[in-house]
Design a protein around this motif. Structure first.
Motif, PDB file in Angstrom:
ATOM      1  N   LEU A 143       0.833  -1.202   0.000  1.00 45.90           N
ATOM      2  CA  LEU A 143       0.000   0.000   0.000  1.00 45.90           C
ATOM      3  C   LEU A 143       0.871   1.257   0.000  1.00 45.90           C
ATOM      4  O   LEU A 143       0.577   2.222  -0.717  1.00 45.90           O
ATOM      5  N   ALA A 144       1.935   1.250   0.779  1.00 49.84           N
ATOM      6  CA  ALA A 144       2.834   2.404   0.826  1.00 49.84           C
ATOM      7  C   ALA A 144       3.418   2.699  -0.556  1.00 49.84           C
ATOM      8  O   ALA A 144       3.500   3.860  -0.970  1.00 49.84           O
ATOM      9  N   VAL A 145       3.787   1.656  -1.283  1.00 49.07           N
ATOM     10  CA  VAL A 145       4.313   1.823  -2.640  1.00 49.07           C
ATOM     11  C   VAL A 145       3.237   2.404  -3.557  1.00 49.07           C
ATOM     12  O   VAL A 145       3.497   3.313  -4.346  1.00 49.07           O
ATOM     13  N   ALA A 146       2.009   1.901  -3.435  1.00 45.37           N
ATOM     14  CA  ALA A 146       0.910   2.401  -4.273  1.00 45.37           C
ATOM     15  C   ALA A 146       0.604   3.867  -3.978  1.00 45.37           C
ATOM     16  O   ALA A 146       0.420   4.671  -4.906  1.00 45.37           O
ATOM     17  N   VAL A 147       0.541   4.226  -2.707  1.00 42.80           N
ATOM     18  CA  VAL A 147       0.250   5.615  -2.331  1.00 42.80           C
ATOM     19  C   VAL A 147       1.370   6.532  -2.816  1.00 42.80           C
ATOM     20  O   VAL A 147       1.119   7.611  -3.371  1.00 42.80           O
ATOM     21  N   TYR A 148       2.602   6.104  -2.638  1.00 42.51           N
ATOM     22  CA  TYR A 148       3.744   6.882  -3.144  1.00 42.51           C
ATOM     23  C   TYR A 148       3.607   7.110  -4.655  1.00 42.51           C
ATOM     24  O   TYR A 148       3.756   8.231  -5.144  1.00 42.51           O
ATOM     25  N   ALA A 149       3.315   6.042  -5.394  1.00 45.99           N
ATOM     26  CA  ALA A 149       3.186   6.147  -6.848  1.00 45.99           C
ATOM     27  C   ALA A 149       2.029   7.061  -7.246  1.00 45.99           C
ATOM     28  O   ALA A 149       2.113   7.774  -8.246  1.00 45.99           O
ATOM     29  N   ALA A 150       0.961   7.050  -6.449  1.00 42.91           N
ATOM     30  CA  ALA A 150      -0.194   7.899  -6.744  1.00 42.91           C
ATOM     31  C   ALA A 150       0.110   9.378  -6.501  1.00 42.91           C
ATOM     32  O   ALA A 150      -0.419  10.239  -7.195  1.00 42.91           O
ATOM     33  N   GLU A 151       0.962   9.644  -5.521  1.00 41.83           N
ATOM     34  CA  GLU A 151       1.169  11.026  -5.088  1.00 41.83           C
ATOM     35  C   GLU A 151       2.430  11.687  -5.627  1.00 41.83           C
ATOM     36  O   GLU A 151       2.622  12.878  -5.410  1.00 41.83           O
ATOM     37  N   THR A 152       3.289  10.931  -6.298  1.00 45.18           N
ATOM     38  CA  THR A 152       4.532  11.520  -6.796  1.00 45.18           C
ATOM     39  C   THR A 152       4.710  11.217  -8.276  1.00 45.18           C
ATOM     40  O   THR A 152       4.385  10.118  -8.732  1.00 45.18           O
ATOM     41  N   PRO A 153       5.236  12.167  -9.018  1.00 46.78           N
ATOM     42  CA  PRO A 153       5.525  11.879 -10.428  1.00 46.78           C
ATOM     43  C   PRO A 153       6.701  10.905 -10.519  1.00 46.78           C
ATOM     44  O   PRO A 153       7.562  10.881  -9.640  1.00 46.78           O
ATOM     45  N   ALA A 154       6.715  10.113 -11.562  1.00 44.48           N
ATOM     46  CA  ALA A 154       7.814   9.167 -11.767  1.00 44.48           C
ATOM     47  C   ALA A 154       9.124   9.918 -11.927  1.00 44.48           C
ATOM     48  O   ALA A 154       9.173  10.992 -12.534  1.00 44.48           O
ATOM     49  N   LYS A 155      10.177   9.346 -11.379  1.00 48.51           N
ATOM     50  CA  LYS A 155      11.510   9.952 -11.464  1.00 48.51           C
ATOM     51  C   LYS A 155      12.335   9.203 -12.497  1.00 48.51           C
ATOM     52  O   LYS A 155      12.067   8.045 -12.812  1.00 48.51           O
ATOM     53  N   ASP A 156      13.370   9.869 -12.986  1.00 50.68           N
ATOM     54  CA  ASP A 156      14.293   9.196 -13.903  1.00 50.68           C
ATOM     55  C   ASP A 156      14.836   7.956 -13.228  1.00 50.68           C
ATOM     56  O   ASP A 156      15.184   7.979 -12.051  1.00 50.68           O
ATOM     57  N   GLY A 157      14.907   6.891 -13.978  1.00 48.72           N
ATOM     58  CA  GLY A 157      15.479   5.663 -13.458  1.00 48.72           C
ATOM     59  C   GLY A 157      14.484   4.710 -12.848  1.00 48.72           C
ATOM     60  O   GLY A 157      14.821   3.567 -12.569  1.00 48.72           O
ATOM     61  N   GLU A 158      13.241   5.122 -12.619  1.00 49.00           N
ATOM     62  CA  GLU A 158      12.263   4.218 -12.003  1.00 49.00           C
ATOM     63  C   GLU A 158      11.690   3.212 -12.995  1.00 49.00           C
ATOM     64  O   GLU A 158      11.062   2.255 -12.593  1.00 49.00           O
ATOM     65  N   PHE A 159      11.927   3.432 -14.278  1.00 50.97           N
ATOM     66  CA  PHE A 159      11.474   2.499 -15.303  1.00 50.97           C
ATOM     67  C   PHE A 159      12.679   1.919 -16.049  1.00 50.97           C
ATOM     68  O   PHE A 159      12.625   1.669 -17.231  1.00 50.97           O
ATOM     69  N   TRP A 160      13.778   1.688 -15.346  1.00 58.14           N
ATOM     70  CA  TRP A 160      14.998   1.286 -16.035  1.00 58.14           C
ATOM     71  C   TRP A 160      14.877  -0.060 -16.738  1.00 58.14           C
ATOM     72  O   TRP A 160      15.538  -0.288 -17.745  1.00 58.14           O
ATOM     73  N   ILE A 161      14.037  -0.959 -16.262  1.00 52.82           N
ATOM     74  CA  ILE A 161      13.837  -2.217 -16.981  1.00 52.82           C
ATOM     75  C   ILE A 161      13.197  -1.935 -18.337  1.00 52.82           C
ATOM     76  O   ILE A 161      13.552  -2.536 -19.341  1.00 52.82           O
ATOM     77  N   GLU A 162      12.275  -0.978 -18.375  1.00 49.53           N
ATOM     78  CA  GLU A 162      11.647  -0.598 -19.650  1.00 49.53           C
ATOM     79  C   GLU A 162      12.686   0.013 -20.585  1.00 49.53           C
ATOM     80  O   GLU A 162      12.663  -0.232 -21.791  1.00 49.53           O
TER      81      GLU A 162
END
Length: 170
Positions: A143-162
């Motif tokens: 839940l903490a990860v989901a709330v963080y993702a909902a409330e913050t814009p994605a940062k560089d490097g968070e989609f590095w697998i993509e």
């Protein structure tokens, strides 16, 4: 696809907690624990992603300490999930979640739990369920990860697998 459901994942070496968070209604809309990502069928993956806007998974970071097999199994599971789930996975470092919710790197699980209750509402009871009804144990981290993702814009490097996939490295 919904614009308001975020799937938060707390990966582990033996089981993985999934929480579906409605960030418009500010409530948990689903909870599930999977023993393995590897055995998910195409239909199960489709059901997992149904109505999900964003998939966010807790990422493991090095703190300079020796680690054991459990950490490597968890990292391998995250990589397998991100490589096969069929959508982008935002990898969220635990320290980012701690800073966002508690404004402290020293925050423990209990501090994160309390910050989520303060921010989102009570768990409630079976007779009177709150917006966090059913959340316990590893679901708090998901839940903490989901709330963080909902409330913050994605940062560089968070989609590095993509990024690797787009360069055809994996």
């Amino acid at each position: 696809m919904s614009k308001n459901i975020i799937l938060g994942i707390d990966p582990g070496p033996k089981e993985h907690a999934f929480v579906w968070w409605d960030c418009e209604e500010h409530q948990v809309v689903g909870l599930h624990t999977f023993k393995s990502f590897i055995h998910l069928t195409a239909r199960e993956k489709e059901n997992i992603l149904c109505k999900v806007h964003t998939v966010a998974c807790e990422w493991i970071e090095s703190y300079g300490m020796a680690v054991g097999q459990e950490v490597f199994r968890t990292v391998a599971g995250i990589g397998w999930l991100a490589g096969t789930i069929g959508t982008e996975v935002r990898l969220v470092p635990r320290k980012s979640v701690k800073m966002h919710l508690c404004q402290s790197m020293r925050a423990k699980d209990a501090n994160i739990r309390q910050a989520l209750i303060d921010r989102c509402g009570v768990v409630g009871t079976k007779k009177a369920p709150g917006p966090l009804f059913g959340v316990s144990s590893h679901y708090w981290a998901a839940l903490a990860v989901a709330v963080y993702a909902a409330e913050t814009p994605a940062k560089d490097g968070e989609f590095w697998i993509e990024d690797l996939r787009k360069r055809s490295i994996i």
